[in-house]
Design a protein around this motif. Structure first.
Motif, short mmCIF file in Angstrom:
data_model
loop_
_atom_site.label_atom_id
_atom_site.label_comp_id
_atom_site.label_asym_id
_atom_site.label_seq_id
_atom_site.Cartn_x
_atom_site.Cartn_y
_atom_site.Cartn_z
N UNK A 1 0.82 -1.21 0.00
CA UNK A 1 0.00 0.00 0.00
C UNK A 1 0.85 1.27 0.00
N UNK A 2 2.10 1.16 0.50
CA UNK A 2 2.97 2.33 0.68
C UNK A 2 2.33 3.35 1.62
N UNK A 3 1.50 2.88 2.51
CA UNK A 3 0.70 3.79 3.33
C UNK A 3 0.59 3.25 4.77
N UNK A 4 1.44 2.28 5.11
CA UNK A 4 1.46 1.78 6.47
C UNK A 4 0.21 0.99 6.85
N UNK A 5 -0.49 0.44 5.88
CA UNK A 5 -1.71 -0.29 6.18
C UNK A 5 -1.54 -1.81 6.04
N UNK A 6 -0.67 -2.27 5.13
CA UNK A 6 -0.75 -3.67 4.70
C UNK A 6 0.34 -4.57 5.26
N UNK A 7 1.48 -4.02 5.64
CA UNK A 7 2.52 -4.83 6.25
C UNK A 7 3.40 -5.61 5.28
N UNK A 8 3.22 -5.45 3.97
CA UNK A 8 4.06 -6.17 3.00
C UNK A 8 5.52 -5.76 3.12
N UNK A 9 5.76 -4.55 3.66
CA UNK A 9 7.12 -3.99 3.73
C UNK A 9 7.79 -4.26 5.06
N UNK A 10 7.22 -5.18 5.86
CA UNK A 10 7.72 -5.38 7.23
C UNK A 10 9.17 -5.86 7.27
N UNK A 11 9.98 -5.17 8.05
CA UNK A 11 11.34 -5.63 8.33
C UNK A 11 11.53 -5.57 9.85
N UNK A 12 12.62 -6.13 10.33
CA UNK A 12 12.92 -6.02 11.76
C UNK A 12 14.05 -5.01 11.95
N UNK A 13 13.86 -4.13 12.91
CA UNK A 13 14.94 -3.21 13.29
C UNK A 13 15.25 -3.48 14.76
N UNK A 14 16.49 -3.90 15.00
CA UNK A 14 16.88 -4.38 16.33
C UNK A 14 15.86 -5.41 16.83
N UNK A 15 15.41 -6.26 15.92
CA UNK A 15 14.55 -7.38 16.30
C UNK A 15 13.07 -7.06 16.37
N UNK A 16 12.70 -5.79 16.19
CA UNK A 16 11.28 -5.42 16.31
C UNK A 16 10.68 -5.11 14.94
N UNK A 17 9.45 -5.57 14.68
CA UNK A 17 8.85 -5.30 13.37
C UNK A 17 8.56 -3.82 13.15
N UNK B 1 1.61 -15.00 -2.56
CA UNK B 1 2.95 -14.84 -1.98
C UNK B 1 3.38 -13.41 -1.72
N UNK B 2 2.59 -12.44 -2.14
CA UNK B 2 3.05 -11.06 -2.02
C UNK B 2 3.15 -10.62 -0.56
N UNK B 3 2.22 -11.08 0.27
CA UNK B 3 2.24 -10.67 1.68
C UNK B 3 3.21 -11.51 2.49
N UNK B 4 3.68 -12.63 1.91
CA UNK B 4 4.38 -13.64 2.70
C UNK B 4 5.66 -13.13 3.39
N UNK B 5 6.53 -12.39 2.70
CA UNK B 5 7.72 -11.90 3.42
C UNK B 5 7.36 -11.09 4.66
N UNK B 6 6.37 -10.23 4.55
CA UNK B 6 5.95 -9.42 5.70
C UNK B 6 5.36 -10.27 6.80
N UNK B 7 4.55 -11.26 6.40
CA UNK B 7 3.97 -12.18 7.39
C UNK B 7 5.07 -12.93 8.14
N UNK B 8 6.06 -13.40 7.39
CA UNK B 8 7.15 -14.17 8.01
C UNK B 8 7.91 -13.28 9.01
N UNK B 9 8.15 -12.03 8.62
CA UNK B 9 8.91 -11.15 9.51
C UNK B 9 8.12 -10.86 10.79
N UNK B 10 6.83 -10.60 10.66
CA UNK B 10 6.02 -10.36 11.87
C UNK B 10 5.97 -11.61 12.74
N UNK B 11 5.82 -12.76 12.09
CA UNK B 11 5.75 -14.02 12.85
C UNK B 11 7.07 -14.31 13.54
N UNK B 12 8.18 -14.07 12.83
CA UNK B 12 9.50 -14.32 13.42
C UNK B 12 9.70 -13.45 14.66
#
Lengths: 299, 154
Positions: B41-57, B101-112
């Motif tokens: 979304x590029x708007x902070x709604x969907x979570x596809x862009x999720x990464x961890x910074x110092x371990x936090x999503x 699969x588009x949401x999957x990287x973000x899902x994995x990062x949140x789950x991790x």
């Protein structure tokens, strides 16, 4: 765009005196820029690594929450959860885990959205914002701070460095409830916070009620204490419901119509009073009230 | 104005010249070639862009790259272990938690991040942990099952 990083409050306010705008998590600023609401400021000063903005301290004067404390840190703080519970209710509802990791209480307060979740809790708990500039420091209560949608009475050179809350009396409790269409990444359709004290027999002694997203800023229900005093929680909740709907001056937008907001903000006020009174009586209602079984449901 | 920026992503130190207004997502994808992190979304709604910074999503679309300087950034490319897929990735495969699969990287990062913080989450805790991630294909049930499986396997 020019970016500098401050490591002390003095560095930050010096940069702001020269025209820089502060950025903490960036969750409002960056999203706003990407949505085209407002471009990023020409000069940013990062305040997210200033240690003096990060702590939550309790003392005889009450609670001092550094402006850089995140929503996740608020929910994880025992004193906030036990004694300033409405703030924890609100912080737990903000955005998603990712938003709560970067979003700060100072950012939420100074962004001054009428729909901000932490606003009504801070108002009913008599919170003050500590503003600092190169010229000095002052403390502003919430009602005087928010002057309109996205507007505050702070000067451009003033940085919010902390939120201060007074000690909470015996047999007191607070709660924040919001109407939401989605459980995450949601903005309050309407919301209400209540803080009450109860007598030994459980009737309300004093109380305050404030409303979210039904006016140009967070608004307080006038005379809520008089309306609720001497009544049991159910009667007090009913009185708060009527008064809240009367106090509301909502707009219609794509999220809700004004009539719907006026009605539902009363319902939220009733539920907030009910939960706050239960907590004041010593009952445990888990944070956030919106997720605690039985309280968010119709009553 | 372009400036030199030092980032540590998946344990690798990078130095890039970028405009200070760039978000972390665009630097990861456009400058570092780490395209596993998605722009939804590029708007902070969907979570596809999720990464961890110092371990936090963190939503990398709404986070300035310069704010990640001197912090540890982990992307989907960084969760694979020398032994192979992360338990969360393996569980998504086993439970069919992936469609487009588009949401999957973000899902994995949140789950991790959830499992690192809370190794034995309840179903409600899994839902809260993934609440910033949207999936338009699966209906979520297999994703929830995958995270529960990963928790049991971790």
């Amino acid at each position: 765009m020019t970016f500098t990083r401050a490591t002390t409050i003095e560095e930050a306010v010096t940069a702001m005196a020269a025209g820089a705008r502060p950025i903490a998590g960036g969750s409002d600023l960056v999203v706003g820029a990407r949505q085209g609401k407002a471009p990023l400021p020409d000069v940013l000063v990062a305040i997210d690594r200033i240690d003096d903005l990060r702590g939550i301290e309790t003392s005889g004067q009450g609670l001092r929450v550094g402006a850089g404390v995140t929503h996740a840190e608020l929910i994880g703080n025992e004193t906030v959860v036990s004694s300033y519970t409405a703030v924890a209710d609100a912080a737990a509802l903000v955005g998603s885990p990712a938003t709560r990791n970067v979003g700060t209480i100072g950012g939420n307060v100074m962004n001054a959205s009428p729909a901000m979740d932490t606003g009504a809790p801070l108002l009913v708990l008599d919170g003050h914002a500590v503003l600092k500039s190169v010229d000095g420091s002052r403390s502003v209560n919430m009602a005087d701070l928010w002057t309109g949608p996205g507007r505050t009475s702070a000067d451009p050179g003033e940085l919010c460095v902390a939120i201060e809350l007074p000690p909470q009396p015996e047999r007191s409790g607070s709660a924040y409830v919001r109407l939401e269409y989605r459980r995450a990444m949601e903005i309050a359709v309407v919301g209400a916070a209540a803080a009450v004290t109860v007598s030994e027999d459980g009737t309300i002694e004093t109380g305050r009620v404030a409303l979210t997203a039904v006016g140009p800023a967070i608004i307080e229900v006038a005379d809520a204490s008089v309306l609720m005093s001497g009544r049991d929680a159910k009667e007090a909740g009913a009185a708060a419901e009527t008064a809240a709907s009367k106090s509301a001056t909502p707009i219609s937008d794509l999220r809700a119509g004004d009539d719907y907001r006026r009605h539902t903000v009363g319902v939220m006020a009733r539920r907030a009073v009910k939960a706050a009174a239960a907590r004041a009586r010593g009952e445990t209602i888990a944070v956030p009230v919106n997720r605690s079984a039985g309280v968010g449901a119709a009553s | 104005m372009s400036e030199s920026l030092s980032l540590t992503v998946n344990g690798v130190a990078y130095s890039v010249n970028v405009d200070m207004g760039r978000n972390l997502l665009s630097v990861l994808r456009g400058e570092l070639g780490l395209t596993g992190t998605k722009e939804g979304c590029d708007d902070c709604e969907c979570g596809a862009c999720m990464v961890l910074i110092d371990g936090k999503p963190v939503n990398s679309c709404s986070f300035l790259a310069v704010q990640a300087a001197d912090r540890s950034v982990t992307t989907i490319e960084g969760v694979v272990t020398p032994e192979g897929l992360d338990q969360v990735q393996q569980a998504f495969l086993e439970k069919g938690g992936v469609q487009c699969g588009f949401c999957t990287p973000g899902m994995i990062m949140s789950a991790r991040a959830l499992l690192d913080q809370c190794p034995d989450p309840s179903e409600e805790e899994i839902k809260i942990g993934l609440s910033g991630n949207l999936c338009r294909c699966t209906g979520y049930s297999r994703i929830l099952a995958a995270v529960a499986l990963a928790a049991a396997a971790d």
